[in-house]
Design an enzyme around this catalytic site. Sequence first.
Site, PDB file in Angstrom:
ATOM      1  N   HIS A 217       0.845  -1.198   0.000  1.00  8.38           N
ATOM      2  CA  HIS A 217       0.000   0.000   0.000  1.00  8.38           C
ATOM      3  C   HIS A 217       0.869   1.233   0.000  1.00  8.38           C
ATOM      4  CE1 HIS A 217      -2.383  -3.126   2.032  1.00  8.38           C
ATOM      5  NE2 HIS A 217      -3.213  -2.741   1.111  1.00  8.38           N
ATOM      6  N   GLY A 398     -13.205  13.364  15.671  1.00  7.34           N
ATOM      7  CA  GLY A 398     -14.420  14.169  15.853  1.00  7.34           C
ATOM      8  C   GLY A 398     -15.286  14.143  14.604  1.00  7.34           C
TER       9      GLY A 398
END
Length: 571
Positions: A217, A398
Amino acid sequence: MTYLVNDPADFPAELADGFIAANRRYVRKVFGGAVRATKSRPGKVAMVVGGGTGHHPAFAGWVGQGMADGVVFGNIFSSPSAGQAASVARAANQGGGVIIAFGNYAGDVLHFGQAVETLKAEGINASIAVVTDDIASAPVDELNKRRGICGWVTVFKVTGAACEEGRSMDEVLEVFAKVNYRTRTLGVAFSGCTLPGADGPLFTVPDGKMGVGLGVHGEPGIYDADLGSANDVAQVLVDGLLKDKPDQAGDRVIVLLNGLGSTTYEELFVTYGAVARLLGEAGVTVVDCEVGELTTSMDMGGVSLSLTWADQEIERLWNAPCDTSAVRRGAVEGTEFIDAASLSQTAPALTVTTPGSPQSRTVAAALVLGLESVLEAMRANKDELGRLDAFAGDGDHGVGMVRGAENGLAAARDLAAQGGGAQTVLAGAGALWSERAGGTSGALWGGILAAAAQALGDNDPADVGAQVRAARAGLDAVLRIGGAHPGDKTMIDAFVPAVEALEAQLASGASAAEAWSTAADVAEAAALATAPMRPLVGRARPLAERSIGHPDAGAVSLGVIVRTISDRVGG
Ligand code: ADP
Ligand code: MG
């Protein structure tokens, strides 16, 4: 460089559709991926493979008789969602259960693990099976931490053949464990790959050097060494793998020499000649080999060598008939095409199949209100959670929690309006939360909600006992799916004491309001107490030092959610 691109954002979906269109002999499209085009024997164990795309022929090239029953397509180098995996698994299931097999990466482990939870809740026997062949990614005494990088060709071929033979789920998993243990890979990189639409490669290797221990990756290699001749490279790979020879392995091997994307076949053959000679000199017999592009990393320059230390069973299964677009052997039997009309190609709509009982619909309505409060609380804490995640993670906690709560709430409202009970509503919320939130925590919260939903059911009222059982089921799910332990500095460090507090309160006859209020106090304090810890799992692990002195973001959001529940139950 990738030259043939339309909109880079569409690249993964377009490559999947193009592969399916090009391989009508082998695959049919289903939401999330593809399944075999041909009929399978009813009752056989099905094997679904998958992960991120950008690795052709991994993984779609291995769907067909004798090997995989389905493939899940992710984005380039990133895990598919649990919903996609479950969709492919349902379509691939022949009634004998489903194994979802893939390489050891956190995102895949979580999403595929959650898919297995979902399938089990639907009554489908399912299991994950994780390939760990990359010897450079962890020492030999930590085999389960190793990544999967190319050895899955042998692992999937052998396991797929065991499925085809009509072996039971447990037997197939045993075969998988054996062939995975006996498969080891080492690779070297000469140049990095460039993602579609990106300006430059993910990494570069200095001139005259090679990165030893590459990942697929865009991970560059564990260390740089001098780049020598083809013979020298063969020597590095063979020496490395012989040093890592598994116990009681014998002296017969199946060999894979893999080009990573921009290494020519001619270079591979030159290198393979040297590999074969070196193995012979070491007294190792080559049973069979595959040389070519077996798992690319887009246009990366490099090679990897895999050895599977064979026994009689592995040799027999490796040689068994097989017909896929990338691996073919002998003559397979029965080539009747499936009726693809029943395969759903779009994301499943949220529909209530069995309405909840009146009591459970009351619980469902309370759950919708609860999710509204959770969303409000996540919005209020979004910046702070992002700040905490940014010390050693990537700062998205968040944003992810808000996106998860938004989508979870939307699903819950929709299902409650259709008359769904608590289980239906909460399971739907979890599925969309996980699907859309992204990140590790998205997958984990999806799993928590799915397990809690099952504990609540669609018929019963949710008294304090049921609430505590649901919280325990959610905790057990995250421990199982995420594999973290107390002290690793994750949400577990707040979740475990919170559930223990709930159980203690229940045992002492407390009301729901008392129990949750105590649990909220405990969870908040435990979240703050993670500050001095070092993260031992997750994205924060490599930069662990930077996290010291700051509480774990996921533990803090867990505390906020327990407090929100407490406010609702008490208020
Ligand atoms: P990502 O790390 O993928 O960016 P988030 O930032 O949304 O995902 O969430 C990070 C939080 O996830 C961490 O603060 C930690 O609490 C939690 N976490 C990470 N890995 C695990 C795990 N294996 N088990 C439980 N919680 C975990
Ligand atoms: Mg993060």
